[in-house]
Design a protein around this motif. Structure first.
Motif, PDB file in Angstrom:
ATOM      1  N   VAL A   1       0.834  -1.208   0.000  1.00 42.92           N
ATOM      2  CA  VAL A   1       0.000   0.000   0.000  1.00 42.92           C
ATOM      3  C   VAL A   1       0.864   1.251   0.000  1.00 42.92           C
ATOM      4  O   VAL A   1       0.406   2.335  -0.371  1.00 42.92           O
ATOM      5  CB  VAL A   1      -0.968   0.010   1.199  1.00 42.92           C
ATOM      6  CG1 VAL A   1      -2.021  -1.062   1.054  1.00 42.92           C
ATOM      7  CG2 VAL A   1      -0.215  -0.156   2.513  1.00 42.92           C
TER       8      VAL A   1
ATOM      9  N   ASN B   1      -6.149 -10.910   9.141  1.00 44.34           N
ATOM     10  CA  ASN B   1      -6.627 -10.071   8.058  1.00 44.34           C
ATOM     11  C   ASN B   1      -6.101  -8.656   8.302  1.00 44.34           C
ATOM     12  O   ASN B   1      -6.485  -7.997   9.267  1.00 44.34           O
ATOM     13  CB  ASN B   1      -8.162 -10.083   8.028  1.00 44.34           C
ATOM     14  CG  ASN B   1      -8.732  -9.293   6.863  1.00 44.34           C
ATOM     15  OD1 ASN B   1      -8.155  -8.305   6.414  1.00 44.34           O
ATOM     16  ND2 ASN B   1      -9.875  -9.726   6.376  1.00 44.34           N
ATOM     17  N   HIS B   2      -5.210  -8.193   7.425  1.00 46.17           N
ATOM     18  CA  HIS B   2      -4.567  -6.893   7.634  1.00 46.17           C
ATOM     19  C   HIS B   2      -5.591  -5.757   7.629  1.00 46.17           C
ATOM     20  O   HIS B   2      -5.419  -4.765   8.339  1.00 46.17           O
ATOM     21  CB  HIS B   2      -3.527  -6.649   6.545  1.00 46.17           C
ATOM     22  CG  HIS B   2      -2.631  -5.482   6.835  1.00 46.17           C
ATOM     23  ND1 HIS B   2      -1.412  -5.606   7.470  1.00 46.17           N
ATOM     24  CD2 HIS B   2      -2.786  -4.149   6.598  1.00 46.17           C
ATOM     25  CE1 HIS B   2      -0.862  -4.407   7.602  1.00 46.17           C
ATOM     26  NE2 HIS B   2      -1.669  -3.521   7.074  1.00 46.17           N
ATOM     27  N   THR B   3      -6.661  -5.905   6.868  1.00 48.25           N
ATOM     28  CA  THR B   3      -7.669  -4.842   6.761  1.00 48.25           C
ATOM     29  C   THR B   3      -8.425  -4.655   8.066  1.00 48.25           C
ATOM     30  O   THR B   3      -8.632  -3.535   8.530  1.00 48.25           O
ATOM     31  CB  THR B   3      -8.666  -5.158   5.630  1.00 48.25           C
ATOM     32  OG1 THR B   3      -7.936  -5.377   4.420  1.00 48.25           O
ATOM     33  CG2 THR B   3      -9.650  -4.007   5.437  1.00 48.25           C
ATOM     34  N   THR B   4      -8.831  -5.773   8.678  1.00 48.67           N
ATOM     35  CA  THR B   4      -9.668  -5.702   9.884  1.00 48.67           C
ATOM     36  C   THR B   4      -8.872  -5.867  11.168  1.00 48.67           C
ATOM     37  O   THR B   4      -9.332  -5.469  12.242  1.00 48.67           O
ATOM     38  CB  THR B   4     -10.741  -6.796   9.845  1.00 48.67           C
ATOM     39  OG1 THR B   4     -10.113  -8.093   9.884  1.00 48.67           O
ATOM     40  CG2 THR B   4     -11.586  -6.683   8.575  1.00 48.67           C
TER      41      THR B   4
ATOM     42  N   THR C   1     -13.817 -11.770   5.696  1.00 47.98           N
ATOM     43  CA  THR C   1     -12.752 -11.540   4.717  1.00 47.98           C
ATOM     44  C   THR C   1     -13.388 -11.359   3.345  1.00 47.98           C
ATOM     45  O   THR C   1     -14.392 -12.003   3.027  1.00 47.98           O
ATOM     46  CB  THR C   1     -11.766 -12.720   4.700  1.00 47.98           C
ATOM     47  OG1 THR C   1     -11.197 -12.864   5.996  1.00 47.98           O
ATOM     48  CG2 THR C   1     -10.646 -12.497   3.704  1.00 47.98           C
TER      49      THR C   1
ATOM     50  N   ASN D   1      -9.731  -7.807  -1.900  1.00 47.73           N
ATOM     51  CA  ASN D   1      -8.699  -6.807  -1.568  1.00 47.73           C
ATOM     52  C   ASN D   1      -8.080  -6.991  -0.184  1.00 47.73           C
ATOM     53  O   ASN D   1      -7.224  -6.188   0.214  1.00 47.73           O
ATOM     54  CB  ASN D   1      -9.219  -5.375  -1.703  1.00 47.73           C
ATOM     55  CG  ASN D   1      -9.122  -4.861  -3.126  1.00 47.73           C
ATOM     56  OD1 ASN D   1      -8.278  -5.306  -3.890  1.00 47.73           O
ATOM     57  ND2 ASN D   1      -9.986  -3.934  -3.495  1.00 47.73           N
ATOM     58  N   ASP D   2      -8.486  -8.011   0.554  1.00 50.93           N
ATOM     59  CA  ASP D   2      -7.885  -8.247   1.871  1.00 50.93           C
ATOM     60  C   ASP D   2      -6.576  -9.018   1.728  1.00 50.93           C
ATOM     61  O   ASP D   2      -6.441  -9.905   0.882  1.00 50.93           O
ATOM     62  CB  ASP D   2      -8.834  -9.029   2.774  1.00 50.93           C
ATOM     63  CG  ASP D   2      -9.988  -8.166   3.280  1.00 50.93           C
ATOM     64  OD1 ASP D   2      -9.903  -6.934   3.141  1.00 50.93           O
ATOM     65  OD2 ASP D   2     -10.966  -8.731   3.805  1.00 50.93           O
ATOM     66  N   THR D   3      -5.615  -8.657   2.573  1.00 53.57           N
ATOM     67  CA  THR D   3      -4.336  -9.359   2.665  1.00 53.57           C
ATOM     68  C   THR D   3      -4.312 -10.158   3.964  1.00 53.57           C
ATOM     69  O   THR D   3      -4.634  -9.619   5.029  1.00 53.57           O
ATOM     70  CB  THR D   3      -3.155  -8.364   2.664  1.00 53.57           C
ATOM     71  OG1 THR D   3      -3.195  -7.581   1.466  1.00 53.57           O
ATOM     72  CG2 THR D   3      -1.829  -9.092   2.736  1.00 53.57           C
TER      73      THR D   3
ATOM     74  N   ALA E   1       0.891  -5.222   3.622  1.00 57.68           N
ATOM     75  CA  ALA E   1      -0.452  -5.125   3.056  1.00 57.68           C
ATOM     76  C   ALA E   1      -0.314  -4.843   1.568  1.00 57.68           C
ATOM     77  O   ALA E   1       0.356  -3.896   1.169  1.00 57.68           O
ATOM     78  CB  ALA E   1      -1.250  -4.023   3.729  1.00 57.68           C
TER      79      ALA E   1
ATOM     80  N   GLU F   1      -1.295  -3.663  -2.131  1.00 56.43           N
ATOM     81  CA  GLU F   1      -2.113  -2.586  -2.681  1.00 56.43           C
ATOM     82  C   GLU F   1      -3.428  -3.148  -3.214  1.00 56.43           C
ATOM     83  O   GLU F   1      -3.437  -4.142  -3.943  1.00 56.43           O
ATOM     84  CB  GLU F   1      -1.371  -1.880  -3.814  1.00 56.43           C
ATOM     85  CG  GLU F   1      -2.147  -0.730  -4.418  1.00 56.43           C
ATOM     86  CD  GLU F   1      -1.473  -0.153  -5.660  1.00 56.43           C
ATOM     87  OE1 GLU F   1      -1.894   0.924  -6.097  1.00 56.43           O
ATOM     88  OE2 GLU F   1      -0.555  -0.804  -6.188  1.00 56.43           O
ATOM     89  N   PRO F   2      -4.553  -2.541  -2.874  1.00 61.13           N
ATOM     90  CA  PRO F   2      -5.838  -3.077  -3.325  1.00 61.13           C
ATOM     91  C   PRO F   2      -6.042  -2.900  -4.830  1.00 61.13           C
ATOM     92  O   PRO F   2      -5.405  -2.066  -5.471  1.00 61.13           O
ATOM     93  CB  PRO F   2      -6.856  -2.258  -2.521  1.00 61.13           C
ATOM     94  CG  PRO F   2      -6.153  -0.987  -2.207  1.00 61.13           C
ATOM     95  CD  PRO F   2      -4.712  -1.360  -2.014  1.00 61.13           C
TER      96      PRO F   2
END
Length: 708
Positions: free
Chosen positions: A288, A335-338, A375, A378-380, A389, A391-392
């Motif tokens: 990202v 989950n890096h996003t959450t 999940t 785009n989630d890593t 993470a 890039e989405p």
């Protein structure tokens, strides 16, 4: 199923305009490799990739499909993608995880608009690309014209590796100028005979062979020296040169095949196995922060979710690419996003609508997982102490919208849940629950896209609905300075309500003048969430209105600004100065001042020569040159203003500004007047005043609605 080393994995995405034969090409590759015993066909609705019911109805791809096959020890993951621009979201996701792109060109039509669109994305992601001219058996096939179009659009890097011995009904053989061999196929296709190139084609084949060798040598100084010294390059030198040139996008090898008759696909798969890059070399992901991420087979597991396909008995089937280490069933990742923990349970190799359970997925491979809690695309996923993470995927902005009207009351929550699920599966659509317009609006990539969404809502979620015209989010403002006042007085037995407010309303401009009769005690500059500003000034002197009532006055003003007098749409760009009023020691309260301010605002607004403003969008239309005049004429009928033009070969680009009201069915109209060969993108630009007749119409419609 075998687990392959990254060096033996090829991730291939099939691209091209609708009707170029991608699905048939994929089907033939599966059959030729032995992965299928019988070839399916689109007509018989039994292909491995187009397996959804809606695809059977339409007779073409709507979703991307992941397939896999083994070709002489190499695993080839094929992602078959739709060719219609309405489903571009499926293409963008697939491009993100592919390492090589194959462009299928229809030998009759050459480079079409859908191909142009896909090519731009391969340029953006720097994906090595090769070209297959398909359907040379078509009676209108023109191989040379197709090659010329490809070179014109994609550059001198396009170099012929194969060409047809003959075209049309007589097509039965391919001349390969890399191998300097002619492949002659039996009538029903399959394994060809390898024959010397006929004398009638020797000079052309040698010319193309030399062009190919020179192009490869030009992109590598070492090979160029060898070529100048030896006058030729060996097969291994050519293979290495092609590999590096393909990887650098210096060269785009062009092949010929007839997918429907199974002629030429084996040679293409051999080229993929021997020359195409593996996942450790091509299309490396970025973080990202924009930094390159090197794939490391010995690193911790790293998963990136690129597609979500929900299945009734399984739930979300999440397609992922392994970007590091080995992904194993039973691993605990984050989950890096959450920031939440995720247990990896069911892993599967995917082949269309068939899946085989897997225990581990190596670096660079494509697979799917189920039951990955919270999940999505785009989630890593990485270990607890990981920080990378990826890039989405950036999905294109929608170009069309519609509002949903339910036929049965009480199903609003059900609709909301259904739309949320569909958006999880398809991030190229957007859902807008507009409080301003009091509508649920679906934004999509085209009429077909919206139709597929409606089909899913009706068949999967059992909702009865219809699409209706979405309202326009107008904006209202004033053009004249006015003074306005209102006295609110209400008595009902006990304590009553009393408040009087006088205010100066002005259109907001730069360098606004001050008024000698006003003494500004306090100023609030409010950036409105719907755009524009409100400057609210307290100019009360002598204590005629207590300071504690000023928030209530502002609240009344804001309440009416959220539903303006002209169209029930939002108001912007005003300066309001409260300079006088009256209050009562017992009957004055917040509610009274809120009402007085609201009514004073409404009265003053209508006296201040109000104007209605509409959203204006920047559009860019990509269209073949022969339709350019028709498209420009149509834009002018939509109150559009041409802002500029550009060209890329035979493809023209028209830039214009058009009101949103005129764009609601533009995608459909554009397809109609260009026979489906044009596409467009749009982006909000600004608000501008509507013509008087439209303002009058909107005011009358608003009045009728209020009376009703």
């Amino acid at each position: 199923m075998n687990v392959y080393k990254p060096s033996k994995i090829r991730n291939i995405v099939l691209l091209g305009h609708a009707g170029s034969g991608k699905t048939t090409l994929a089907e033939t590759m599966l059959f030729e490799s032995g992965s299928k015993k019988r070839r399916g066909s689109i007509e018989q609705k039994n292909t491995s990739s187009d397996y959804h019911e809606v695809e059977h109805e339409k007779g073409k791809s709507v979703f991307s499909s992941l397939l896999n096959l083994d070709w002489r020890g190499s695993k080839i993951n094929l992602i078959d993608t739709p060719g219609t621009a309405d489903y571009i979201g499926e293409v963008v996701g697939a491009l993100r995880v592919a390492d090589t792109a194959i462009f299928a060109l229809n030998a009759e039509y050459g480079v079409e608009v859908g191909t142009e669109l896909h090519w731009k994305y391969t340029e953006k992601y720097n994906i090595p690309s090769l070209i297959i001219v398909n359907k040379p058996d078509n009676e209108y096939s023109d191989f040379q014209k197709t090659v010329d179009m490809a070179k014109e659009r994609f550059g001198r890097g396009v170099v012929v590796v194969q060409y047809p011995y003959s075209e049309g009904e007589d097509f039965h053989a391919i001349i390969d100028v890399l191998k300097m061999t002619m492949y002659e196929f039996p009538e029903d296709g399959g394994k060809p005979d390898k024959l010397p190139i006929p004398d009638s084609h020797k000079s052309q084949a040698e010319l193309l062979h030399n062009e190919l060798v020179e192009t490869v040598a030009e992109n590598d100084e070492t090979l160029l020296d060898l070529y100048l010294e030896q006058g030729e390059l060996t097969e291994s030198q050519m293979r290495e040169g092609l590999h590096q040139s393909l990887l650098n996008r210096d060269i785009f090898p062009l092949f010929c095949c007839c997918a429907k008759r199974n002629m030429g696909t084996g040679r293409v798969m051999g080229f993929l196995g021997n020359v195409a890059p593996d996942p450790l070399e091509a299309n490396l992901p970025k973080s990202v922060e924009g930094e390159d991420i090197k794939l490391d087979t010995n690193a911790d597991p790293l998963m990136f979710i690129w597609k979500n396909s929900s299945e009734s008995h399984v739930g979300d089937m999440l397609y992922f690419k392994s970007y590091g280490g080995t992904v194993k069933s039973g691993q605990d990742l984050v989950n890096h996003t959450t920031g939440n923990g995720v247990r990896v349970s069911g892993l599967y190799w995917i082949n269309g609508n068939k899946r085989v359970e897997a225990n581990k997925i190596p670096t660079g491979d494509l697979a799917a997982a189920v039951k990955l809690k919270n999940t999505g695309v785009n989630d890593t996923l990485h270990p607890k102490d990981g920080e990378v993470a990826i890039e989405p995927i950036h999905f294109p902005e929608p170009v069309i919208r519609t509002a949903i009207e339910l036929k049965q009351e009480g199903e609003e929550d059900k609709l909301g849940n259904a739309l949320h699920q569909l958006q999880r599966e398809d991030p190229s659509m957007k859902i807008e629950h507009s409080q301003e317009l009091k509508q649920v609006i679906v934004h999509g990539q085209g009429e077909e896209h919206l139709a597929v969404i409606k089909y899913a809502l009706e068949t999967r979620f059992n909702l009865e609905l219809e699409y209706i015209q979405p309202k326009i989010p107008y904006r209202e403002t004033i053009t004249k300075t006015v003074r306005t006042e209102y006295k609110h007085k209400k008595q009902s037995g006990g304590a009553g309500q009393y408040a009087a407010v006088s205010m100066l309303m002005e259109p907001l401009t730069d360098n606004m003048p001050e008024h000698n009769d006003l003494k500004v005690r306090d100023t609030q500059e409010i950036e409105l969430e719907w755009g524009g500003k409100l400057i609210f000034r307290n100019c009360i002197v002598g204590g005629v209105i207590d300071n504690r009532f000023m928030p209530a006055i502002l609240k009344g003003i804001m309440e009416k600004m959220e539903a303006g007098p002209l169209s029930n749409c939002r108001v912007r760009d005003l300066r309001i100065s409260v300079y006088d009023g009256d209050m009562h020691s017992v009957d004055s309260n917040d509610a009274a001042f809120r009402t007085a301010a609201l009514m004073a605002f409404r009265k003053g607004f209508l006296d201040a020569k109000p104007k209605l403003m509409e959203p204006i969008y920047d559009i860019e239309v990509t269209v073949p040159a022969n339709y350019m005049g028709d498209v420009m004429s149509d834009i002018s009928t939509r109150r559009g203003q041409i802002m500029g033009m550009d060209s890329e070969g035979s493809i023209q680009k028209i830039k214009a500004q058009v009101p949103l009201e005129e764009l609601d069915h533009y995608a459909t109209r554009l397809k109609s007047i260009t026979q489906g060969s044009a596409r467009y993108s749009r982006e909000f630009s600004h608000y501008d005043q509507v013509p008087h007749d439209i303002q009058q119409r909107v005011m009358e419609e608003t009045m009728d609605m209020q009376e009703a």
